[in-house]
Design an enzyme around this catalytic site. Structure first.
Site, PDB file in Angstrom:
ATOM      1  CG  HIS A 158      27.839 -32.749  -3.125  1.00 46.60           C
ATOM      2  ND1 HIS A 158      28.026 -33.871  -2.328  1.00 46.60           N
ATOM      3  CD2 HIS A 158      28.890 -32.739  -3.993  1.00 46.60           C
ATOM      4  CE1 HIS A 158      29.127 -34.500  -2.704  1.00 46.60           C
ATOM      5  NE2 HIS A 158      29.671 -33.842  -3.712  1.00 46.60           N
ATOM      6  CG  ASP A 375      13.523 -52.478 -15.765  1.00 41.04           C
ATOM      7  OD1 ASP A 375      12.676 -51.646 -16.149  1.00 41.04           O
ATOM      8  OD2 ASP A 375      13.552 -53.652 -16.185  1.00 41.04           O
TER       9      ASP A 375
END
Length: 475
Positions: A158, A375
């Site tokens: 983060h 994908d």
């Protein structure tokens, strides 16, 4: 479920990062981000009946090669954070790349109801293991299931990025896997020039480096709000249109207040924060693929004893977001006054977190981020999830597979979760059907059932087949 680690290595950019890009300065939103790794897991069924482990390992090797090429564009991710200097040393040390073999089938994992903590085995690091010089800024684990199927677990520090950063990276990585080209990947690394570092302290989350060292027991469960539930909620609210995200947060906030009232015998003051993605909302607009933490906090609170309906919560939340977005619109051209708008909300957030007399919760939405578009040559994922995070009073919202419903990953004190589950609004609006199981059934098993039966395939009604998974702003 158990995961056997087959290999672990450091993957480096295929082209070395030039010396001119060696030092990457972080922005002040990067500075205040809590010390943790942000996780996401994408699940892919076997393609064309290909269930051979050797073939899936080979595909993992292809993912590794495309990762090398992708890192040439996302080069800070291969570096290390230097706390003393508050910068990223883009030294190409590499990202952790782990390949594991799971001893269950993917449809069993998704269809039988999995505990959130089990999913932590599918990510390559502990949530709290961040910010040290030896910690990679990005870690990836490719999990191979029995009888085919993969789960790709990604953890990003983060300190260097938010959910939008992770989504952009994953989408870029998937694009390279398909095209073998990085031409369409254009992350922007100008966040620190717009939001220069200020030497600010991070938001304290008291997160242990290892979950086993946590000094409290937390619980994580996923509550799904389908299209029908959201439509019903919208029909209950009048006035300015409230987004689906705000409607779900309204229900969850109301339920959390119910938990607090059950514990303390009265309705205390309540305060929530909502992370707001600032990309595209400022003047001039920041690019959609701006790298780093580019978010602010919209805060909303109610007084002790206030009695509110869903309409009231929705109005408060919607108004809070609209005001904050308006205030941040000119943050870049107001200079110091503009930065103060963002920083003051962080300071308010930190102060309220430490007030034991206030019922507090933070919300962050990952809705509309393109996780379901990633994908890698395996088709699009059938599910995207987070994991158990050893935190309290945190809710992460994600789209369901169709983008019509919302899955809320709720992190609470373990003692609070049973009370939360029994709140009337949660019972009324949160479906008990696992979204993952439903999509697995419809997208993977339908073909097999049609082959085995002369009767037309019929959809199974929610709740009749699968055991539930009950468990986590881009608006």
């Amino acid at each position: 479920m158990k995961v056997q680690i087959l290999s672990k290595k450091l993957v480096k950019p295929s082209i070395p990062t030039p010396p001119s890009h060696r030092n990457y300065k972080i922005s002040f939103p990067d500075e205040v981000a809590p010390t943790l790794n942000v996780p996401v897991i994408l699940y892919y069924p076997a393609v064309n009946g290909n269930t051979a482990t050797a073939s899936l390992v080979s595909h993992s090797n292809q993912l590794e090669k495309s990762l090398e090429r992708t890192l040439t564009r996302f080069y800070p991710l291969a570096g290390r954070y230097i706390k003393q200097s508050r910068l990223i040393d883009c030294n190409d040390q590499g990202v952790d790349y782990v390949v594991g073999k799971v001893n269950v089938q993917l449809h069993d994992l998704l269809g039988q109801g999995v505990e959130a903590e089990e999913l932590n085995q599918l990510i390559p690091c502990e949530i709290g293991a961040a910010d040290e010089a030896s910690d990679p800024l990005l870690a990836i684990q490719v999990n191979i299931f029995e009888s085919g199927g993969l789960a790709v677990g990604v953890c990003c520090s983060h300190r260097i990025g938010d959910a939008s950063t992770i989504a952009s990276f994953i989408y870029g990585w998937a694009t390279v896997s398909q095209t073998n080209s990085t031409d369409g990947i254009c992350p922007s690394f100008d966040a620190a020039s717009f939001f220069p570092g200020r030497g600010l302290d991070k938001i304290p989350r008291n997160l242990p480096r290892s979950m086993k060292d946590a000094d409290f027991k937390s619980a994580t469960k996923m509550f799904a709000f389908n299209k029908k539930a959201i439509s019903t909620l919208r029909a209950m609210c009048h006035g300015p249109r409230v987004s689906s995200v705000q409607l779900v947060i309204a229900i969850l906030w109301k339920a959390l207040i119910g938990v607090d009232r059950a514990k303390h015998g009265l309705s205390r003051a309540s305060f929530i924060s909502q992370a707001v993605n600032l990309r595209g909302k400022t003047n001039p607009p920041l690019p959609q693929h701006t790298f780093g933490n580019v978010w602010g906090l919209a805060t909303t609170q109610i007084k002790a004893g206030d009695k509110m309906a869903i309409q009231d919560f929705a109005d408060l939340l919607g108004g809070s977001i609209r005001k904050y977005v308006k205030d941040c619109g000119n943050v870049l051209i107001k200079g110091e006054d503009g930065y103060k708008i963002v920083i003051d909300r962080y300071m308010e957030f930190k102060k309220t977190m430490s007030n034991s007399e206030v019922n507090f919760c933070s919300f962050t939405s990952w809705c509309r981020f393109p996780f379901y578009e990633a994908d890698f040559g395996l088709g699009k994922p059938i599910w995207a999830s987070v994991v158990k995070m050893p935190l309290k009073n945190l809710v992460i919202l994600m789209d369901d597979k169709k983008g019509e419903g919302i899955e809320a990953w709720v992190h609470l004190d373990a003692a609070d979760m049973p009370i939360f589950e029994q709140q009337s609004d949660i019972i009324a609006f949160a479906t008990l059907l696992s979204p993952a199981a439903f999509f697995w059934y419809n997208s993977v098993q339908q073909h097999e059932l049609e082959k085995k039966s002369a009767l037309p395939f019929r959809n199974i009604e929610a709740g009749h087949v699968f055991v539930a998974i009950l468990y986590f702003i881009k608006d």
